[in-house]
Design a protein around this motif. Sequence first.
Motif, PDB file in Angstrom:
ATOM      1  N   MET A 267       0.838  -1.198   0.000  1.00  0.00           N
ATOM      2  CA  MET A 267       0.000   0.000   0.000  1.00  0.00           C
ATOM      3  C   MET A 267       0.867   1.238   0.000  1.00  0.00           C
ATOM      4  O   MET A 267       2.066   1.174   0.294  1.00  0.00           O
ATOM      5  CB  MET A 267      -0.961   0.022   1.207  1.00  0.00           C
ATOM      6  CG  MET A 267      -0.276   0.139   2.565  1.00  0.00           C
ATOM      7  SD  MET A 267      -1.391  -0.179   3.985  1.00  0.00           S
ATOM      8  CE  MET A 267      -2.529   1.204   3.882  1.00  0.00           C
ATOM      9  N   ILE A 288      -9.227   8.217  -2.386  1.00  0.00           N
ATOM     10  CA  ILE A 288      -9.002   6.933  -3.063  1.00  0.00           C
ATOM     11  C   ILE A 288      -8.880   7.126  -4.572  1.00  0.00           C
ATOM     12  O   ILE A 288      -8.735   6.160  -5.307  1.00  0.00           O
ATOM     13  CB  ILE A 288     -10.114   5.921  -2.745  1.00  0.00           C
ATOM     14  CG1 ILE A 288     -11.484   6.458  -3.216  1.00  0.00           C
ATOM     15  CG2 ILE A 288     -10.145   5.619  -1.249  1.00  0.00           C
ATOM     16  CD1 ILE A 288     -12.544   5.372  -3.304  1.00  0.00           C
ATOM     17  N   SER A 482      -8.724   3.250  -5.696  1.00  0.00           N
ATOM     18  CA  SER A 482      -8.259   2.225  -4.758  1.00  0.00           C
ATOM     19  C   SER A 482      -9.451   1.479  -4.168  1.00  0.00           C
ATOM     20  O   SER A 482     -10.460   2.101  -3.826  1.00  0.00           O
ATOM     21  CB  SER A 482      -7.460   2.865  -3.623  1.00  0.00           C
ATOM     22  OG  SER A 482      -6.421   3.644  -4.161  1.00  0.00           O
ATOM     23  N   TYR A 491      -7.185  -0.898   2.790  1.00  0.00           N
ATOM     24  CA  TYR A 491      -8.087   0.183   3.213  1.00  0.00           C
ATOM     25  C   TYR A 491      -8.547  -0.057   4.655  1.00  0.00           C
ATOM     26  O   TYR A 491      -8.617   0.879   5.454  1.00  0.00           O
ATOM     27  CB  TYR A 491      -9.294   0.249   2.271  1.00  0.00           C
ATOM     28  CG  TYR A 491     -10.288   1.338   2.634  1.00  0.00           C
ATOM     29  CD1 TYR A 491     -10.003   2.674   2.401  1.00  0.00           C
ATOM     30  CD2 TYR A 491     -11.513   1.018   3.224  1.00  0.00           C
ATOM     31  CE1 TYR A 491     -10.911   3.680   2.737  1.00  0.00           C
ATOM     32  CE2 TYR A 491     -12.426   2.013   3.562  1.00  0.00           C
ATOM     33  CZ  TYR A 491     -12.112   3.338   3.322  1.00  0.00           C
ATOM     34  OH  TYR A 491     -13.013   4.331   3.668  1.00  0.00           O
ATOM     35  N   TRP A 531       1.304   4.976  -9.738  1.00  0.00           N
ATOM     36  CA  TRP A 531       0.164   4.084  -9.944  1.00  0.00           C
ATOM     37  C   TRP A 531       0.569   2.629 -10.142  1.00  0.00           C
ATOM     38  O   TRP A 531      -0.173   1.724  -9.782  1.00  0.00           O
ATOM     39  CB  TRP A 531      -0.664   4.531 -11.154  1.00  0.00           C
ATOM     40  CG  TRP A 531      -1.291   5.871 -11.003  1.00  0.00           C
ATOM     41  CD1 TRP A 531      -1.404   6.605  -9.844  1.00  0.00           C
ATOM     42  CD2 TRP A 531      -1.902   6.651 -12.029  1.00  0.00           C
ATOM     43  NE1 TRP A 531      -2.051   7.790 -10.102  1.00  0.00           N
ATOM     44  CE2 TRP A 531      -2.358   7.860 -11.438  1.00  0.00           C
ATOM     45  CE3 TRP A 531      -2.105   6.457 -13.398  1.00  0.00           C
ATOM     46  CZ2 TRP A 531      -3.018   8.844 -12.175  1.00  0.00           C
ATOM     47  CZ3 TRP A 531      -2.761   7.441 -14.123  1.00  0.00           C
ATOM     48  CH2 TRP A 531      -3.216   8.618 -13.510  1.00  0.00           C
ATOM     49  N   ASN A 535      -2.197  -1.107  -6.158  1.00  0.00           N
ATOM     50  CA  ASN A 535      -3.577  -0.646  -6.396  1.00  0.00           C
ATOM     51  C   ASN A 535      -4.105   0.142  -5.211  1.00  0.00           C
ATOM     52  O   ASN A 535      -5.161   0.751  -5.292  1.00  0.00           O
ATOM     53  CB  ASN A 535      -4.504  -1.849  -6.603  1.00  0.00           C
ATOM     54  CG  ASN A 535      -4.145  -2.620  -7.848  1.00  0.00           C
ATOM     55  OD1 ASN A 535      -3.637  -2.047  -8.812  1.00  0.00           O
ATOM     56  ND2 ASN A 535      -4.384  -3.924  -7.823  1.00  0.00           N
ATOM     57  N   HIS A 536      -3.367   0.074  -4.112  1.00  0.00           N
ATOM     58  CA  HIS A 536      -3.903   0.601  -2.853  1.00  0.00           C
ATOM     59  C   HIS A 536      -3.203   1.913  -2.494  1.00  0.00           C
ATOM     60  O   HIS A 536      -2.249   1.935  -1.718  1.00  0.00           O
ATOM     61  CB  HIS A 536      -3.749  -0.435  -1.742  1.00  0.00           C
ATOM     62  CG  HIS A 536      -4.371  -1.750  -2.112  1.00  0.00           C
ATOM     63  ND1 HIS A 536      -5.721  -1.972  -2.028  1.00  0.00           N
ATOM     64  CD2 HIS A 536      -3.823  -2.893  -2.609  1.00  0.00           C
ATOM     65  CE1 HIS A 536      -6.000  -3.206  -2.441  1.00  0.00           C
ATOM     66  NE2 HIS A 536      -4.854  -3.779  -2.800  1.00  0.00           N
TER      67      HIS A 536
END
Length: 586
Positions: A267, A288, A482, A491, A531, A535-536
Amino acid sequence: MSDPKEKAQPATELLPGAGYPKPKSKCKSIAVKTVLVAFVFLASTAFSARGAFREFHPVKANVCSQAGELIPEKNEALWESLSKIYGTEDFKMRAVDWLGGAVRVPTESYDKMEPVGIDPRWEKFSAFHDYLLQAFPKVHTTLELTKVNTYGLLYEWKGSDTYLQPILLAAHQDVVPVEPTTYSQWQHEPFSGYFDGELIWGRGSCDDKSGLIGIMSTIESLLEQDFKPSRSVVLAFGFDEEASGIYGAQSLAAAMLERYGTDSFAMLVDEGSGYGDQYGQVFATPGIGEKGYLDVRIDVASPGGHSSLPPPHTSIGMLAQLLVEFEQNPFEVHLSRDSPTYKTVQCLAAHAPDLPPSLKKEILESEYSDRALSAAEKTLFENRKFKSLVGTTQAIDLIQGGVKTNALPEQAWAVVNHRISTESSIDELKNRDTDLLQYLAGDFNLSYSAFGVSLSEANAPAYGSLNLSDAWGTGLKPAPISPTDGDAAPYNLLSGSIKAAYNSHRNIGGNDNIVVSPGIMSGNTDTRYYWDFTNHIFRYGHSRSVGGSLPSGVHTVNEAMSADNFVEIIRFFTTLILNADESKLI
Ligand SMILES: *[C@@H]1O[C@H](CO)[C@@H](O)[C@H](O)[C@H]1NC(C)=O
Ligand SMILES: *[C@@H]1O[C@H](CO)[C@@H](O)[C@H](O)[C@H]1NC(C)=O
Ligand SMILES: [Zn+2]
């Protein structure tokens, strides 16, 4: 936080509506920005609605579901003892010194700077590096530091378990310049780092030295307790975030790609929103996603000549008509169920007791009813700023043409600034603009080319030309969103850490003292270059927005950070690092 191509953009750039309101208050983070400001109009009509609606329409469990407060288990004793240390007056003064010292080293970045090695204005960053070295000795004896493009800082704190993906913490060293004419308006000198007993004053005290020094202070404190991570922690500190990150974050991204490869981090947390009160509930709103960006340049050319013998339309006249066409055709905006802004309002509906009950009902029903979605959209879009945050926007910001009153203008041009909806794309926007002007191009007998594609018949005679292009080549896609769904472990880890940090400071426990809601940025951060690493991606700074009651402004005069808040930022990073270290889910 920054904005492509524009200097000294207020951080409220990140407010709904792309920077309209001038930031009068303190370290306003996007908590205010995404939600609070967007709903101010609703607050003014607020009724006391606590519980009124809940009986008839129970909130579905999956609407803005909340992760529980997350206190480290394996490292609980360490977390507890650090919590105690952080609560002492001694530590607070240390934190004040750490941040104040960083503010005292000016690190302004400017638009259109020449590369490192050519532009001498970069050199002041070495003084900042010296400061970090002296202020955080344990960090520098333990972590491996690589300087990228001379001033980019890439630290790696190696974990013992190389199978665990590292976490990436980002921040930026640079600050927006202080406008010399505003010096006298500062209550304390902008680079004084002055501490008045409550606030640490100066440029960067919020954006983003509070983030950078918050991370460094956390790691220094963990090292003083002999903490040895299992999971690696990587720090990426750019030095021109306020000028689009082209020399800093972009170079750091290239170096990280080489060293770690794609999809290499569990992350990423970078600067962004914080937390604040909304309709009777405290919300934290990590960003996000980020809207995209495109400046479209419109060039019109037509024959010159003497003004005494004019054609019916000059280049300027035609350009004016084209611009009117833009304003007469605003973007159609809809609130899509997949969008981050929809998630934000769902969270409000599910958790804010003082939201007007009719709106709350519409939002909650909109999940399955299109009619309710339209109704909610109608109410929400009465706030122009919220609507701007949801959709693609256009603003005609530059225009030029003509040199003399007795000469017909051969050239005229304008630039239309677009912020691209998270639900749209650069291509969709380009097609829309191209289509929009097609008819007028024909009407004016202009050969038409748009974004490198000629739309006129080859060699057909024409009176003049119309050309659309990406004005500076800085077009930016909307960021990937995200994941935040129930099983999105990063998350949840972030949410649980926010809650634990918030509660520990106040000696309270539980999950509902602060609600975590997905938010969105309309401005951009250094994460635009990151990026591919995960993805987080979360844009979150654990700062409280106090609704303008404190005199500190991001990107404007009187920026200041409260010492208590800064210590809480350290609690947040401590909790995040320890939770990530022992998590088996990320
Ligand atoms: C467009 O302008 C060119 C050049 O003046 C002229 O030759 C042509 O006939 C015009 N076309 C139309 C449709 O008016
Ligand atoms: C359109 O503008 C772009 C960017 O300014 C330029 O590179 C291109 O040559 C122009 N095309 C035409 C047909 O004028
Ligand atoms: Zn920033």
